[in-house]
Motif scaffolding. Sequence first.
Motif, PDB file in Angstrom:
ATOM      1  N   MET A 143      -3.616  15.198   0.239  1.00 12.07           N
ATOM      2  CA  MET A 143      -2.466  15.767  -0.463  1.00 12.07           C
ATOM      3  C   MET A 143      -2.869  17.050  -1.175  1.00 12.07           C
ATOM      4  SD  MET A 143      -0.993  12.132  -1.884  1.00 12.07           S
ATOM      5  CE  MET A 143      -2.575  11.656  -2.540  1.00 12.07           C
ATOM      6  N   ASP A 144      -1.870  17.808  -1.593  1.00 15.68           N
ATOM      7  CA  ASP A 144      -2.108  19.101  -2.222  1.00 15.68           C
ATOM      8  C   ASP A 144      -2.977  19.953  -1.290  1.00 15.68           C
ATOM      9  OD1 ASP A 144      -1.954  21.111  -4.086  1.00 15.68           O
ATOM     10  OD2 ASP A 144      -3.536  20.305  -5.366  1.00 15.68           O
ATOM     11  N   LEU A 145      -2.544  19.996  -0.015  1.00 17.24           N
ATOM     12  CA  LEU A 145      -3.306  20.738   0.991  1.00 17.24           C
ATOM     13  C   LEU A 145      -3.413  22.210   0.614  1.00 17.24           C
ATOM     14  CD1 LEU A 145      -1.899  19.162   4.278  1.00 17.24           C
ATOM     15  CD2 LEU A 145      -4.153  18.799   3.264  1.00 17.24           C
ATOM     16  N   LYS A 146      -4.570  22.774   0.860  1.00 16.07           N
ATOM     17  CA  LYS A 146      -4.837  24.170   0.513  1.00 16.07           C
ATOM     18  C   LYS A 146      -4.389  25.123   1.616  1.00 16.07           C
ATOM     19  CE  LYS A 146      -8.587  22.639  -2.378  1.00 16.07           C
ATOM     20  NZ  LYS A 146     -10.023  22.606  -2.616  1.00 16.07           N
ATOM     21  N   ARG A 147      -4.121  24.576   2.806  1.00 16.59           N
ATOM     22  CA  ARG A 147      -3.681  25.387   3.940  1.00 16.59           C
ATOM     23  C   ARG A 147      -3.087  24.470   5.001  1.00 16.59           C
ATOM     24  NH1 ARG A 147      -7.236  24.604   8.024  1.00 16.59           N
ATOM     25  NH2 ARG A 147      -9.329  23.923   7.526  1.00 16.59           N
ATOM     26  N   GLN A 148      -2.436  25.094   5.975  1.00 16.24           N
ATOM     27  CA  GLN A 148      -1.899  24.343   7.099  1.00 16.24           C
ATOM     28  C   GLN A 148      -3.044  23.816   7.952  1.00 16.24           C
ATOM     29  OE1 GLN A 148       0.447  26.637   9.878  1.00 16.24           O
ATOM     30  NE2 GLN A 148       1.140  24.814  10.978  1.00 16.24           N
ATOM     31  N   LEU A 149      -2.925  22.583   8.422  1.00 15.77           N
ATOM     32  CA  LEU A 149      -3.898  21.999   9.349  1.00 15.77           C
ATOM     33  C   LEU A 149      -3.295  22.090  10.744  1.00 15.77           C
ATOM     34  CD1 LEU A 149      -5.118  18.880   7.352  1.00 15.77           C
ATOM     35  CD2 LEU A 149      -6.000  21.221   7.348  1.00 15.77           C
ATOM     36  N   LYS A 150      -4.002  22.785  11.636  1.00 14.22           N
ATOM     37  CA  LYS A 150      -3.473  23.072  12.963  1.00 14.22           C
ATOM     38  C   LYS A 150      -4.188  22.268  14.041  1.00 14.22           C
ATOM     39  CE  LYS A 150      -2.232  27.759  11.667  1.00 14.22           C
ATOM     40  NZ  LYS A 150      -2.415  29.187  11.956  1.00 14.22           N
ATOM     41  N   GLU A 151      -3.413  21.860  15.033  1.00 10.05           N
ATOM     42  CA  GLU A 151      -3.961  21.130  16.170  1.00 10.05           C
ATOM     43  C   GLU A 151      -5.147  21.890  16.771  1.00 10.05           C
ATOM     44  OE1 GLU A 151      -2.576  19.470  20.566  1.00 10.05           O
ATOM     45  OE2 GLU A 151      -1.184  20.668  19.381  1.00 10.05           O
ATOM     46  N   GLY A 152      -6.225  21.150  17.057  1.00 10.10           N
ATOM     47  CA  GLY A 152      -7.388  21.735  17.688  1.00 10.10           C
ATOM     48  C   GLY A 152      -8.524  22.061  16.733  1.00 10.10           C
ATOM     49  N   GLU A 153      -8.236  22.164  15.445  1.00  5.95           N
ATOM     50  CA  GLU A 153      -9.327  22.432  14.502  1.00  5.95           C
ATOM     51  C   GLU A 153      -9.989  21.122  14.085  1.00  5.95           C
ATOM     52  OE1 GLU A 153      -8.403  23.800  10.405  1.00  5.95           O
ATOM     53  OE2 GLU A 153      -6.305  23.578  10.977  1.00  5.95           O
ATOM     54  N   THR A 154     -11.103  21.242  13.386  1.00  7.70           N
ATOM     55  CA  THR A 154     -11.846  20.076  12.910  1.00  7.70           C
ATOM     56  C   THR A 154     -11.986  20.171  11.401  1.00  7.70           C
ATOM     57  OG1 THR A 154     -13.069  19.945  14.980  1.00  7.70           O
ATOM     58  CG2 THR A 154     -14.037  18.828  13.092  1.00  7.70           C
ATOM     59  N   VAL A 155     -11.771  19.049  10.729  1.00  9.70           N
ATOM     60  CA  VAL A 155     -11.859  18.957   9.274  1.00  9.70           C
ATOM     61  C   VAL A 155     -12.970  17.972   8.922  1.00  9.70           C
ATOM     62  CG1 VAL A 155     -10.630  18.176   7.202  1.00  9.70           C
ATOM     63  CG2 VAL A 155      -9.422  19.505   8.944  1.00  9.70           C
ATOM     64  N   THR A 156     -13.760  18.308   7.908  1.00 13.24           N
ATOM     65  CA  THR A 156     -14.806  17.399   7.448  1.00 13.24           C
ATOM     66  C   THR A 156     -14.267  16.522   6.325  1.00 13.24           C
ATOM     67  OG1 THR A 156     -16.540  18.978   8.007  1.00 13.24           O
ATOM     68  CG2 THR A 156     -17.122  17.248   6.451  1.00 13.24           C
ATOM     69  N   LEU A 157     -14.410  15.214   6.495  1.00 10.05           N
ATOM     70  CA  LEU A 157     -14.099  14.246   5.440  1.00 10.05           C
ATOM     71  C   LEU A 157     -15.405  13.619   4.998  1.00 10.05           C
ATOM     72  CD1 LEU A 157     -11.001  12.299   6.864  1.00 10.05           C
ATOM     73  CD2 LEU A 157     -11.026  14.312   5.368  1.00 10.05           C
ATOM     74  N   THR A 158     -15.540  13.394   3.708  1.00 14.11           N
ATOM     75  CA  THR A 158     -16.709  12.703   3.175  1.00 14.11           C
ATOM     76  C   THR A 158     -16.252  11.342   2.676  1.00 14.11           C
ATOM     77  OG1 THR A 158     -17.741  14.790   2.540  1.00 14.11           O
ATOM     78  CG2 THR A 158     -18.590  12.784   1.497  1.00 14.11           C
ATOM     79  N   LEU A 159     -16.745  10.290   3.312  1.00 18.65           N
ATOM     80  CA  LEU A 159     -16.413   8.927   2.907  1.00 18.65           C
ATOM     81  C   LEU A 159     -17.436   8.477   1.876  1.00 18.65           C
ATOM     82  CD1 LEU A 159     -15.735   7.342   6.414  1.00 18.65           C
ATOM     83  CD2 LEU A 159     -14.145   8.583   4.929  1.00 18.65           C
ATOM     84  N   VAL A 160     -16.965   7.902   0.777  1.00 18.60           N
ATOM     85  CA  VAL A 160     -17.848   7.355  -0.247  1.00 18.60           C
ATOM     86  C   VAL A 160     -17.864   5.847  -0.050  1.00 18.60           C
ATOM     87  CG1 VAL A 160     -18.315   7.127  -2.714  1.00 18.60           C
ATOM     88  CG2 VAL A 160     -17.252   9.237  -1.830  1.00 18.60           C
ATOM     89  N   LEU A 161     -19.046   5.329   0.255  1.00 22.32           N
ATOM     90  CA  LEU A 161     -19.222   3.908   0.592  1.00 22.32           C
ATOM     91  C   LEU A 161     -20.103   3.238  -0.446  1.00 22.32           C
ATOM     92  CD1 LEU A 161     -19.998   4.704   4.292  1.00 22.32           C
ATOM     93  CD2 LEU A 161     -17.886   3.667   3.479  1.00 22.32           C
ATOM     94  N   GLN A 162     -19.846   1.948  -0.662  1.00 22.69           N
ATOM     95  CA  GLN A 162     -20.666   1.180  -1.604  1.00 22.69           C
ATOM     96  C   GLN A 162     -21.139  -0.092  -0.920  1.00 22.69           C
ATOM     97  OE1 GLN A 162     -18.728  -0.535  -5.110  1.00 22.69           O
ATOM     98  NE2 GLN A 162     -20.472   0.179  -6.296  1.00 22.69           N
ATOM     99  N   VAL A 173      -8.058  17.595  14.337  1.00 23.30           N
ATOM    100  CA  VAL A 173      -6.642  17.624  13.970  1.00 23.30           C
ATOM    101  C   VAL A 173      -5.842  17.523  15.266  1.00 23.30           C
ATOM    102  CG1 VAL A 173      -4.791  18.959  12.887  1.00 23.30           C
ATOM    103  CG2 VAL A 173      -7.114  19.015  11.915  1.00 23.30           C
ATOM    104  N   LYS A 174      -4.924  16.550  15.293  1.00 25.24           N
ATOM    105  CA  LYS A 174      -4.085  16.305  16.472  1.00 25.24           C
ATOM    106  C   LYS A 174      -2.663  16.799  16.209  1.00 25.24           C
ATOM    107  CE  LYS A 174      -7.240  13.860  18.704  1.00 25.24           C
ATOM    108  NZ  LYS A 174      -7.759  14.181  20.020  1.00 25.24           N
ATOM    109  N   ALA A 175      -1.887  16.933  17.259  1.00 26.98           N
ATOM    110  CA  ALA A 175      -0.505  17.421  17.169  1.00 26.98           C
ATOM    111  C   ALA A 175       0.340  16.552  16.242  1.00 26.98           C
ATOM    112  CB  ALA A 175       0.120  17.454  18.564  1.00 26.98           C
TER     113      ALA A 175
END
Length: 156
Positions: free
Chosen positions: A104-123, A138-140
């Motif tokens: 949420m509160d995206l800083k820009r549009q996410l377009k199909e074909g690009e790749t986004v890094t997510l960091t998962l915090v695990l315990q 990112v998918k359509a």
Amino acid sequence: MKKHISAFFAALLLSSCALAQVSVTAPWIRATVPQGKATGAFMQLRSAQATRLLAVRSDVAGIAEVHQMDMAGGVMKMHAVDGVDLQAGKTLNLAPGGFHIMLMDLKRQLKEGETVTLTLVLQQPHKKQETLEVKVPVKALTYVNPDQGRAPAMAH
């Protein structure tokens, strides 16, 4: 010298084993319209031992949370959760309509074909927290994962 090299590789192997306990398959993020401020991220998580997904972070979003969809009084409602347990040897399906990640509160549009890094915090059960970086395509806007209709939120 051989002892030092062997010790180094043994330490490297042990330090990487904890993260190797959690595998991520079929990750994807739904693309957004130009002014869109929120989207969902989905994937399947599997852990060799009991683990908890505590949080998620991403540079593309001001807020990233683990959410759950529930039926309440005949109405589907979405809300943030403090985390989700991954049972040892079981697959947790983060999918539309169940547990998922909200960006949420995206800083820009996410377009199909690009790749986004997510960091998962695990315990882990012993309370040690670790992070796992996941490269997510990112998918359509209209993309539907062919497996999402067959897997429940928590496969047993």
